[in-house]
Structures are given as C-alpha cells and as structure tokens.
Design an enzyme around this catalytic site. Sequence first.
Site, mmCIF file in Angstrom:
data_model
loop_
_atom_site.group_PDB
_atom_site.id
_atom_site.type_symbol
_atom_site.label_atom_id
_atom_site.label_comp_id
_atom_site.label_asym_id
_atom_site.label_seq_id
_atom_site.Cartn_x
_atom_site.Cartn_y
_atom_site.Cartn_z
ATOM 1 N N CYS A 68 0.860 -1.171 0.000
ATOM 2 C CA CYS A 68 0.000 0.000 0.000
ATOM 3 C C CYS A 68 0.903 1.230 0.000
ATOM 4 C CB CYS A 68 -0.854 0.016 1.250
ATOM 5 S SG CYS A 68 -1.759 -1.510 1.497
ATOM 6 N N GLU A 106 8.737 -14.068 -19.732
ATOM 7 C CA GLU A 106 8.488 -12.642 -19.471
ATOM 8 C C GLU A 106 7.356 -12.127 -20.379
ATOM 9 O OE1 GLU A 106 9.078 -10.425 -17.386
ATOM 10 O OE2 GLU A 106 8.912 -8.489 -18.398
ATOM 11 N N ARG A 134 1.100 1.846 -6.085
ATOM 12 C CA ARG A 134 1.390 0.812 -5.089
ATOM 13 C C ARG A 134 0.144 0.059 -4.652
ATOM 14 N NH1 ARG A 134 6.405 1.747 -2.250
ATOM 15 N NH2 ARG A 134 5.587 0.385 -0.666
ATOM 16 N N TRP A 157 -3.896 -1.705 -1.170
ATOM 17 C CA TRP A 157 -3.928 -2.949 -1.931
ATOM 18 C C TRP A 157 -4.329 -4.000 -0.925
ATOM 19 C CZ3 TRP A 157 -1.343 -7.674 -1.762
ATOM 20 C CH2 TRP A 157 -1.479 -8.470 -2.910
ATOM 21 N N LYS A 180 3.898 -10.511 -19.080
ATOM 22 C CA LYS A 180 3.473 -9.170 -19.481
ATOM 23 C C LYS A 180 2.037 -9.216 -19.996
ATOM 24 C CE LYS A 180 5.751 -7.342 -18.156
ATOM 25 N NZ LYS A 180 6.872 -7.126 -17.302
ATOM 26 N N LYS A 236 2.579 -2.152 -7.665
ATOM 27 C CA LYS A 236 3.922 -2.048 -8.212
ATOM 28 C C LYS A 236 4.963 -2.684 -7.306
ATOM 29 C CE LYS A 236 7.053 -0.666 -11.063
ATOM 30 N NZ LYS A 236 7.202 -1.542 -12.235
ATOM 31 N N ASN A 295 1.055 0.075 6.212
ATOM 32 C CA ASN A 295 1.476 -0.699 5.039
ATOM 33 C C ASN A 295 2.178 -1.930 5.590
ATOM 34 O OD1 ASN A 295 2.484 -1.541 2.597
ATOM 35 N ND2 ASN A 295 4.062 0.048 2.459
ATOM 36 N N GLY A 296 1.725 -3.123 5.228
ATOM 37 C CA GLY A 296 2.350 -4.341 5.753
ATOM 38 C C GLY A 296 1.294 -5.324 6.220
ATOM 39 N N GLU A 332 -0.566 -10.156 -17.107
ATOM 40 C CA GLU A 332 -0.779 -9.242 -15.985
ATOM 41 C C GLU A 332 -1.534 -7.973 -16.369
ATOM 42 O OE1 GLU A 332 2.589 -7.458 -13.919
ATOM 43 O OE2 GLU A 332 3.786 -7.526 -15.735
ATOM 44 N N HIS A 367 6.429 -32.205 -24.642
ATOM 45 C CA HIS A 367 6.255 -32.935 -23.379
ATOM 46 C C HIS A 367 4.912 -32.625 -22.720
ATOM 47 C CE1 HIS A 367 10.324 -34.442 -23.595
ATOM 48 N NE2 HIS A 367 10.733 -33.218 -23.886
HETATM 49 O O1 M6R Z 1 10.474 -4.440 -7.558
HETATM 50 P P1 M6R Z 1 10.853 -5.813 -8.003
HETATM 51 O O2 M6R Z 1 11.693 -5.829 -9.230
HETATM 52 O O3 M6R Z 1 11.495 -6.620 -6.903
HETATM 53 O O4 M6R Z 1 9.488 -6.529 -8.358
HETATM 54 C C1 M6R Z 1 9.435 -7.877 -8.698
HETATM 55 C C2 M6R Z 1 8.106 -8.245 -9.288
HETATM 56 O O5 M6R Z 1 7.077 -7.971 -8.383
HETATM 57 C C3 M6R Z 1 7.825 -7.511 -10.600
HETATM 58 O O6 M6R Z 1 8.813 -7.745 -11.556
HETATM 59 C C4 M6R Z 1 6.456 -7.953 -11.157
HETATM 60 O O7 M6R Z 1 6.483 -9.284 -11.545
HETATM 61 C C5 M6R Z 1 6.032 -7.055 -12.325
HETATM 62 N N1 M6R Z 1 4.650 -6.748 -12.197
HETATM 63 C C6 M6R Z 1 6.246 -7.673 -13.649
HETATM 64 O O8 M6R Z 1 5.846 -6.851 -14.684
#
Ligand code: M6R
Length: 609
Positions: A2, A482, A27, A73, A486, A604, A99-100, A489, A505
């Site tokens: 958050c 990756e 966040r 969040w 992308k 984020k 936050n936490g 998400e 497989h």
């Molecule tokens: O801040 P960080 O690089 O440690 O974050 C890691 C992941 O949470 C981050 O890469 C996440 O998977 C992204 N949403 C990917 O686009």
Amino acid sequence: MCGIVGYFGKKEAQPVLMEGLRRLEYRGYDSAGIATMEGDVIRITRSVGKVSELAALIKEGDQSNVGIAHTRWATHGKPTESNAHPHRSNDGKVAVVHNGIIENYKELKEMLQRSGATFVSETDTEVIAHLIRHELSSGINLVDATRTALVQLKGTYGIIVMSSEYPDYIVAARMGSPLILGVGDNEHYIASDASAILRYTRQMVYLDDGEIAVVGRGGFDIRTLGNKMVEKEIELIDAAEAEIQKMGYPHFMMKEMMEQPDVLLNSTRGRLDVENGMAILGGLRDVADRLRDIERVIIVGCGSAYYAGLVGEYMLEEYAGIPVEVELGSEFRYRKPIISKNTVVIAISQSGETADTLAAVREAKEKGALTLGIVNAVGSTIARETDAGVYNHAGPEIGVASTKAFVSQMTVLALFTLFLGRQRSMSLVTGQRIAKEILELPDKVKEILIQQDKIGDIGLRYKDVAHAYFLGRKYCNPIAMEGALKLKEISYIHAEGYAAGEMKHGPIALIEDGFPVIVLAPKDSVYDKSMSNLEEIRARGGRVIMVTTEGCEIDRNLVDDVIFIPKTLEMLTPILAVIPLQLLAYFVTIEKGLDPDMPRNLAKSVTVE
Ligand code: M6R
C-alpha cells in the site's frame, strides 16, 4: 504494497496528502483514505476505488496542517469503505495508516475485544489503532503508547499514527515496510516512497527497521523501539521531478517503453571500457577481490526480475564460466539453501523493497554469503542491505508492468558478466566485442520501437483471444516467460511461456486451429531447432507470431505475423526480443479498453510476503 503519506507543517495538509496519494497510487489502488487533524478533531474520509474517487468526496476548506493518508492494496478484507485506512480507535482519538501485514492480529483482536474494543473492519490494521488507544489509557504519552503497542506486533509495518490528544506531533515507525521522512523548511513529510513527497523536498531520512520517528513543531527525532535515540543522516535525493510524470504519453507503461534507449544509455554510461573489453562497476570496487574467488552465483528475484536472472544465468555460465542458480525470492529461504562464503548472492529488484527478495538477502547474509544488489530504486532497503551492488539508473518505473527496469536488469547483468568474465578467462577480444555490442543496443531498441504501429495492428487482431503460448529457446527461454507474464498481468489473457523444447512434453496438446503462439526465433545457435518447433505448431493449426532477426528469409506460409529485431550478439538478443512482446501486451490491453498502468489485483511494489 500500500502507499502511505503523512504531513506535519504549515501548509494545508489535505492538498499535500492528496497529491502524495496520486503519486503513490501505483502501489495499490482498490481504496483510499485521508485523515486530517485540527485542534482536537480528526476528520476522516475514505472511499472504495481510485484516489480520484476519494478526491470527489473531499470537502474544500479543510484548514488543518496535519494529516495522514493511505492508498490500499487489500490483504485482509475486501476493498470496502470500512476496510479502507485510516483506521481509528472507538473514541475516534487515534488514527492509523499502515502498510504491511500484522501476523498476530487475531490474538491481539481477541485480547482487545475482551477489554471492550469494538472492531468495525476486517483488517489487521485496525488492531494497531485499538492497541495504541489501549496503551494510552494507562497514562503514557503517544510516543510511548505507540512503542509499547509495536513491540506486541508480529509481522511487517510502515505506519503513521496521530492522536487528537497529542496535536503537537505525529509518530511513524517501520518494520519491514519502507518509510521515508522528508525534511522541509519547518515542515515534515512521511511516505512509503520518496515519489510521494519529492515535489516538496529532496532531503530525506531513511528509517530502518525498528525505528520510530516523532515529527512535530520542533522538528523530528528518531528512536528505537527500545527508546534509544538514533542519529540519522539527512540524504539529498537526486531525482528529476519530470521523471515521474507521463510527459504526454497516454500511460506510464508507454512512456517507460519509449524511454528504453535512454535507459540503456544510462545503465551503461561510464561503465564500459571498450578498449580493454572491461566493465567499470564502481559499486563493486570494494568487493572486487572477493569476487575473484567466487565459485558459485545465486541470483534471486521475483516476477520479471527473476526472468532477468534467468537470462543472467545463461550469460554468466557461458562467458564467465561460473555455476549459476536462479531462485525465486519466495522459495529461497524455505529451501534451506546451501551457501558457502565463496557464494555470491545477487538480488535483482526494481523497487528494492520486494519482501521475498529482501528476505532472501537477509538469509544469504546470515549464512555468510557476499550479497550484491541490482536495484533501480536508489536508497531502497535491498540497496542498503546488500554488501555492494550496481544501480540500474533506469529512473522511476511507475507502470505496474516492468519494462524499462527489466531491460536494464539484463543490461547490468551483461556488464556484470563482462566484469566477472574478464576477472577470469574471458579474452580481451571477446570482452571488446561484448562491450561494443552493448553500446549499439540503444539504436537497435529504437529500430524496434518505431514498429509500434505494426505491432499495434497485430494487437488489434489478437485482442479477443483467451489463451496464448510464448516459446523460446536458450537466451530467449526466459523472454518467453516474461512475454507471457506481461500479457497476462495487464490484458488478463491466460498466457504461458515455455522453453520451446518442452512443447512436445505436454503443452502441444492444447494446440488446435487458431491457438495463438508467439515464437521467439532469432537467428542464433538454436534457430533451426526453434524453426522445427514452429513447424510443429503450424502443423496443428496454431496461429503464429514470430519474432526473428532482420534479414531472415521467412516462409510466410509458416507464420501469420513476423516482427523483425536487429542482429546482435546472442547473449544480448533477449534485450531486443522482449521489446516487441512489451508492445504487444500493451496494445492488446489498450484494445480491450483496460488500463495497463494499474492492472487489477496487482501493485507495483510487493512489500508483503
Ligand atoms: O520491484 P521488483 O523488481 O522486486 O518486483 C518484482 C516483481 O514484483 C515484478 O517484476 C512484477 O512481476 C512485475 N509486475 C512484472 O511486470
């Protein structure tokens, strides 16, 4: 995960806090709230949804100069108004943003209920407000009540507390969730992230775990949970305000993708000595001798950072000849990893605050490993807790989907490979070739970015698909994963990334007429094998988007669409191959009418386990 922000000073608090929330919204954005304090009155406004929805409820004319605010969040309880922060004690005299995660909140809740507290939310945070109130009733002041309450908590927190009985100060504390104190001219700011307060001050004090800041009219002081005063340095943050604006782009994600040529320049500036085929990494200077003796590398990260680590594994094993393992931050410590003092653990993290990655760093340090960080956020917890490291210099990344940070992580790993490789048996000629090719990457990325209209057209045609596979071999295997991350998400299309050789497989069972497959097949050492996989997909009716190298003759009967990327060294190909996948995910998302910067259920920075 958050975002929290607090203010104590001479300005009207409400606009400062609302602006802070807007900047922290990346966040978490399922609900938001604000509390201001004027005399002995605390006013709270909360709302479900984005900060703009809270803004619509805010009443003009609030004169208070003190306040706290939160963008959420959800972890405990749905995103509802009653679960939104700030939370307060039953008499309304204590308000808290948090936050936490408080792990022992159930036991505490039962104890507080027995002593008369009534809970109105499903959150773990509400216990903090009641607990502080409970401690205050024994006659101690707000600072001591907060300290006493905090020692009873298990879990993580970044909190800000205010009480109408103590209008002369507010209290903030940190345990496992980032918290920064901004120092202005007779005014102070507190935030979970510097971006919330950068427009007001660049003078920052980073709180460490177990520290409490008391901020009031006379300035601030910092003490431990055990009430020992701590002297902290005020650091000057160097980040251009412009960097956290959209600069005319419709979304942060688009801006951040377009910045990638500059990011490559910034990540490599002053770090390449082409003549000597070397990487100059100032952040590793103090540990360079220790690195010479390293026998094993473990890379830890989460999400995209983990995939960057997988690319690093190919690079380091091929060119530096060191055994590498890549581990998800969330698995590392539970696996009971075997670590010797000749192991280096490299943590990759854009935010530098990811709880799982941070836990891995702490575990590795405890076991005697040398820890290094590849971190983007300057001054973040991972950057400060690792023994040494290399900053990405990618600038703030606001879009939830990592783009420029991912590209710079791979680039820094290439520099790192050069550094370790040249300490070992990498020849001068190989070092020079890698250094020279890295310097050519920014222009090559530009060549891909200018294809955005074409990729946008492809996105339009794929916007209604329900599933997609991404396939890649060797260096492009992590890029397949990756690319799938992308797409899923931000567009919510179910996507999976596989090593192309794995198709037979199991996954190939799903291929039928029209099933979309994105095949990464640059002209590299495994090109022929990738082409065989492509034919297998095609033979079963799969709809193929191929990403390959300029100049490759492609049989158009085998593919529906082809995107060309410039030629580079095989080890650097992932840096180029990911760009079309980012653009594709973006355009599919836009065509579906979704917001790529704030996908549902995500935030984020993931500062909870
Ligand atoms: O801040 P960080 O690089 O440690 O974050 C890691 C992941 O949470 C981050 O890469 C996440 O998977 C992204 N949403 C990917 O686009």
